[in-house]
Design a protein around this motif. Structure first.
Motif, PDB file in Angstrom:
ATOM      1  N   GLU A 234       0.828  -1.415   0.013  1.00 10.90           N
ATOM      2  CA  GLU A 234      -0.038  -0.240   0.023  1.00 10.90           C
ATOM      3  C   GLU A 234       0.887   1.243  -0.065  1.00 10.90           C
ATOM      4  OE1 GLU A 234      -3.734  -1.839   0.284  1.00 10.90           O
ATOM      5  OE2 GLU A 234      -2.096  -2.405   1.306  1.00 10.90           O
ATOM      6  N   GLY A 270     -14.156  -2.644   0.664  1.00  8.11           N
ATOM      7  CA  GLY A 270     -12.733  -2.690   0.482  1.00  8.11           C
ATOM      8  C   GLY A 270     -11.984  -1.367   1.010  1.00  8.11           C
ATOM      9  N   GLY A 272     -10.260  -0.581   3.279  1.00  8.16           N
ATOM     10  CA  GLY A 272      -8.807  -0.445   3.549  1.00  8.16           C
ATOM     11  C   GLY A 272      -8.669   0.017   5.071  1.00  8.16           C
ATOM     12  N   ASP A 293     -13.971  -5.054   4.611  1.00  7.17           N
ATOM     13  CA  ASP A 293     -12.719  -5.369   4.119  1.00  7.17           C
ATOM     14  C   ASP A 293     -12.174  -6.722   4.401  1.00  7.17           C
ATOM     15  OD1 ASP A 293      -9.718  -5.433   3.187  1.00  7.17           O
ATOM     16  OD2 ASP A 293     -10.184  -3.380   2.542  1.00  7.17           O
ATOM     17  N   VAL A 294     -11.565  -7.290   3.401  1.00  5.92           N
ATOM     18  CA  VAL A 294     -11.375  -8.767   3.712  1.00  5.92           C
ATOM     19  C   VAL A 294      -9.958  -8.721   4.642  1.00  5.92           C
ATOM     20  CG1 VAL A 294      -9.768  -8.997   1.818  1.00  5.92           C
ATOM     21  CG2 VAL A 294     -11.163 -10.866   2.164  1.00  5.92           C
ATOM     22  N   SER A 295      -9.223  -7.864   4.715  1.00  2.00           N
ATOM     23  CA  SER A 295      -8.024  -7.948   5.460  1.00  2.00           C
ATOM     24  C   SER A 295      -8.230  -7.474   6.944  1.00  2.00           C
ATOM     25  CB  SER A 295      -6.900  -7.059   4.804  1.00  2.00           C
ATOM     26  OG  SER A 295      -6.026  -6.770   5.815  1.00  2.00           O
ATOM     27  N   GLY A 324     -15.233  -8.857   5.797  1.00  2.00           N
ATOM     28  CA  GLY A 324     -16.155  -9.678   4.893  1.00  2.00           C
ATOM     29  C   GLY A 324     -15.478  -9.806   3.527  1.00  2.00           C
ATOM     30  N   SER A 325     -15.677 -10.741   2.712  1.00  2.00           N
ATOM     31  CA  SER A 325     -15.335 -10.595   1.473  1.00  2.00           C
ATOM     32  C   SER A 325     -16.339 -10.390   0.322  1.00  2.00           C
ATOM     33  CB  SER A 325     -14.664 -11.895   0.908  1.00  2.00           C
ATOM     34  OG  SER A 325     -14.445 -12.024  -0.185  1.00  2.00           O
ATOM     35  N   LEU A 326     -16.036  -9.497  -0.512  1.00  2.00           N
ATOM     36  CA  LEU A 326     -16.884  -9.034  -1.737  1.00  2.00           C
ATOM     37  C   LEU A 326     -17.274 -10.303  -2.791  1.00  2.00           C
ATOM     38  CD1 LEU A 326     -15.467  -5.714  -2.238  1.00  2.00           C
ATOM     39  CD2 LEU A 326     -17.727  -6.048  -1.854  1.00  2.00           C
ATOM     40  N   VAL A 342     -13.520   1.659  -3.907  1.00  2.00           N
ATOM     41  CA  VAL A 342     -12.402   2.577  -4.357  1.00  2.00           C
ATOM     42  C   VAL A 342     -11.205   2.008  -4.423  1.00  2.00           C
ATOM     43  CG1 VAL A 342     -11.077   4.720  -3.811  1.00  2.00           C
ATOM     44  CG2 VAL A 342     -13.513   4.593  -3.315  1.00  2.00           C
ATOM     45  N   GLU A 343     -10.811   1.617  -5.676  1.00  2.35           N
ATOM     46  CA  GLU A 343      -9.503   1.127  -5.957  1.00  2.35           C
ATOM     47  C   GLU A 343      -9.394  -0.393  -5.479  1.00  2.35           C
ATOM     48  OE1 GLU A 343      -6.688   3.245  -8.088  1.00  2.35           O
ATOM     49  OE2 GLU A 343      -8.853   3.650  -8.066  1.00  2.35           O
ATOM     50  N   HIS A 347      -7.787  -5.436  -7.405  1.00  2.00           N
ATOM     51  CA  HIS A 347      -7.434  -6.547  -6.595  1.00  2.00           C
ATOM     52  C   HIS A 347      -8.024  -7.878  -6.664  1.00  2.00           C
ATOM     53  CE1 HIS A 347      -4.791  -3.870  -4.206  1.00  2.00           C
ATOM     54  NE2 HIS A 347      -5.449  -2.889  -4.646  1.00  2.00           N
ATOM     55  N   LEU A 348      -9.045  -7.943  -7.453  1.00  2.00           N
ATOM     56  CA  LEU A 348      -9.803  -9.170  -7.676  1.00  2.00           C
ATOM     57  C   LEU A 348      -9.405  -9.984  -8.687  1.00  2.00           C
ATOM     58  CD1 LEU A 348     -13.357  -7.686  -6.903  1.00  2.00           C
ATOM     59  CD2 LEU A 348     -11.666  -8.623  -5.314  1.00  2.00           C
TER      60      LEU A 348
END
Ligand code: SAH
Length: 453
Positions: A234, A270, A272, A293-295, A324-326, A342-343, A347-348
């Motif tokens: 990042e 997402g 971030g 966000d997934v992280s 959670g995950s998209l 946003v951005e 990443h997928l």
């Protein structure tokens, strides 16, 4: 260019005193660059309008030889008023209309520049010339900005920003212009999220000057705990984009789009480290804000940055972050007015994009979706980015404008949305802007003012 300034302040004729012109008389000045006319088409107790005819060069000539003596608005700008000194410091409800302003970067840039200063912005893009369709979208706008400010502040903002919007002209710029920018920017430029871009454009993209100007702007930023834990990739992305301050431009454009659609309940997918969430929290329009966000690690940073565990009661109910995950249908995402992404899509993994599309547009289906992604065409303009490489190690792809538009219009058609596209960041004549933004909107539902594309 015609600059029209109006106020509803009473007595409205105070505006005339501030401009040092007697509102009952028509005035005309001989200036080095030609004539400037000031007249007051509307003078009443309730409303006063001053029209000033300016040659854009008259504004551009702030960088000429003897600028401040010649500049029509110099006295008002310096905030002097012999007859009514108390008026100078009084914020007035002011409207300024600019016809016609050339804006590089379009409406997103216009909003990104004015809105952080507290202005409400209305912009109408002039129709493109049908005889020359190949010229593409017109760069010309009629712009109305409104704010309760002192006249001197309004004129100072215009003085700096008009040449910033219109980057066609190439003046000689030197140290004097940098000093002028710093002087006129006092009290507001250091805190402006687009300060880098303002300095770059005002100083006509001369790196030695704008770097120096920026290094002299002192910003009081509160230290953020946990900043060092930013994951390395990042940070790399940010470093590459820092000279353009693209991050901030993107944020402001997304916030503006979310505001414009009237959304009250918004999702940031997402999210971030929560930079957008932080901006959204500042605006009371957004009553409920959910970041996902997934992280987990990134979410921890977001929680710390937003001080989620220490928010005052009235704020605490407004914002939440969830893991959670998209890629998966998620009930928690239903019932929102708008979502920002946003951005994130880049990443997928491409084969998994269809899952994301359904999760967002079929199941969560907010009325408005604001989505940004890099424009890969722009990459060639970054000297620091080796040819053919993505901007970020974790990007799975980067789209050209055409690829993005094909994808987005396909989605819009499939899920019953209308979509329009806006550039974010300085537009290159051939390669476009560094970031591309799509705003999807569908009709239906209640409680939110529909946004018309
Ligand atoms: N929107 C933020 C972060 C962009 S970086 C900003 O503009 O600053 C991309 C983010 O997408 C990362 O935080 C990453 O963790 C998140 N992400 C990637 N895949 C995801 C997925 N499947 N579901 C949810 N978030 C995801």
């Amino acid at each position: 260019m015609l600059l029209t300034i109006s106020t509803d302040h009473r007595p409205a004729s105070d505006l005339g005193f501030l401009l040092h012109k007697h509102p009952d008389r028509f005035q005309s000045f001989d200036l080095s660059f030609g004539k400037a006319h000031v007249y007051y088409p509307e003078v009443g107790a309730d409303r006063c309008t001053a029209c000033l005819m300016l040659d854009v060069d008259a504004v551009g000539m702030v960088r000429g030889k003897n600028p401040d003596q010649n500049f029509l608005l110099a006295q008002a700008l310096q905030g002097r008023c012999k007859d009514r000194p108390e008026l100078v410091a009084t914020p007035l409800p002011l409207e300024a209309r600019l016809d016609v302003l050339c804006v590089r970067g379009g409406e997103a840039v216009l909003r990104g520049m004015f809105e952080p200063l507290g202005y409400a912005v209305e912009a109408v893009r002039h129709p493109l010339d049908e005889r020359f369709p190949e010229w593409g979208e017109s760069l010309y706008f009629s712009v109305m900005v409104r704010n309760t400010v002192t006249l001197s502040d309004l004129l100072t903002h215009l003085y700096v920003l008009i040449p910033v919007f219109d980057t066609r002209k190439h003046y000689f710029v030197g140290d004097d212009e940098m000093e002028k920018l710093l002087a006129k920017g006092e009290g507001w430029l250091a805190r402006h999220p687009l300060k880098d871009e303002i300095a770059r454009r005002f100083l006509r993209f001369q790196p030695s000057l704008y770097r120096m100007a920026l290094s002299r702007l002192v910003v009081e930023e509160e230290p953020v705990e946990g900043e060092d834990e930013t994951p390395a990739p990042e940070r790399a992305e940010e470093t590459l984009e820092t000279p353009l301050s693209l991050n901030e431009q993107r944020l402001m454009s997304v916030v503006a789009a979310l505001r414009a659609c009237g959304a009250k309940r918004v999702l940031d997918l997402g999210c971030g480290e929560g930079k957008l969430l932080r901006e959204l929290l500042k605006d009371r329009q957004f009553e409920q804000i959910l970041g996902m966000d997934v992280s987990v690690r990134t979410l921890e940073v977001a929680a710390r940055r937003l001080k989620l565990d220490r928010l005052p009661d009235h704020q605490a109910g407004r914002v939440k972050v969830v893991h959670g995950s998209l890629m998966y249908r998620d009930k928690r995402l239903a019932g929102f007015d708008a979502a920002s992404v946003v951005e994130v899509v880049e990443h997928l993994d491409p084969p998994r994009l269809t899952a994301f599309e359904r999760v967002l547009f079929e199941f969560a289906k907010p009325r408005t979706v604001v989505l940004t992604t890099p424009n890969s065409e722009f990459n060639v303009t970054w000297e620091t980015l080796p040819a053919g490489q993505f901007r970020h190690a974790d990007h799975r792809f980067e789209w050209t404008r055409q690829e993005f538009q094909n994808w987005a219009t396909g989605i819009a058609a499939r899920f019953g949305y209308a979509v329009r596209f806006l550039p974010v960041g300085p537009e290159h004549p051939e390669y476009g802007s560094p970031t591309q933004m799509a705003i999807f909107h569908r009709d239906g539902g209640e409680g939110v003012t529909p946004w018309k594309p």
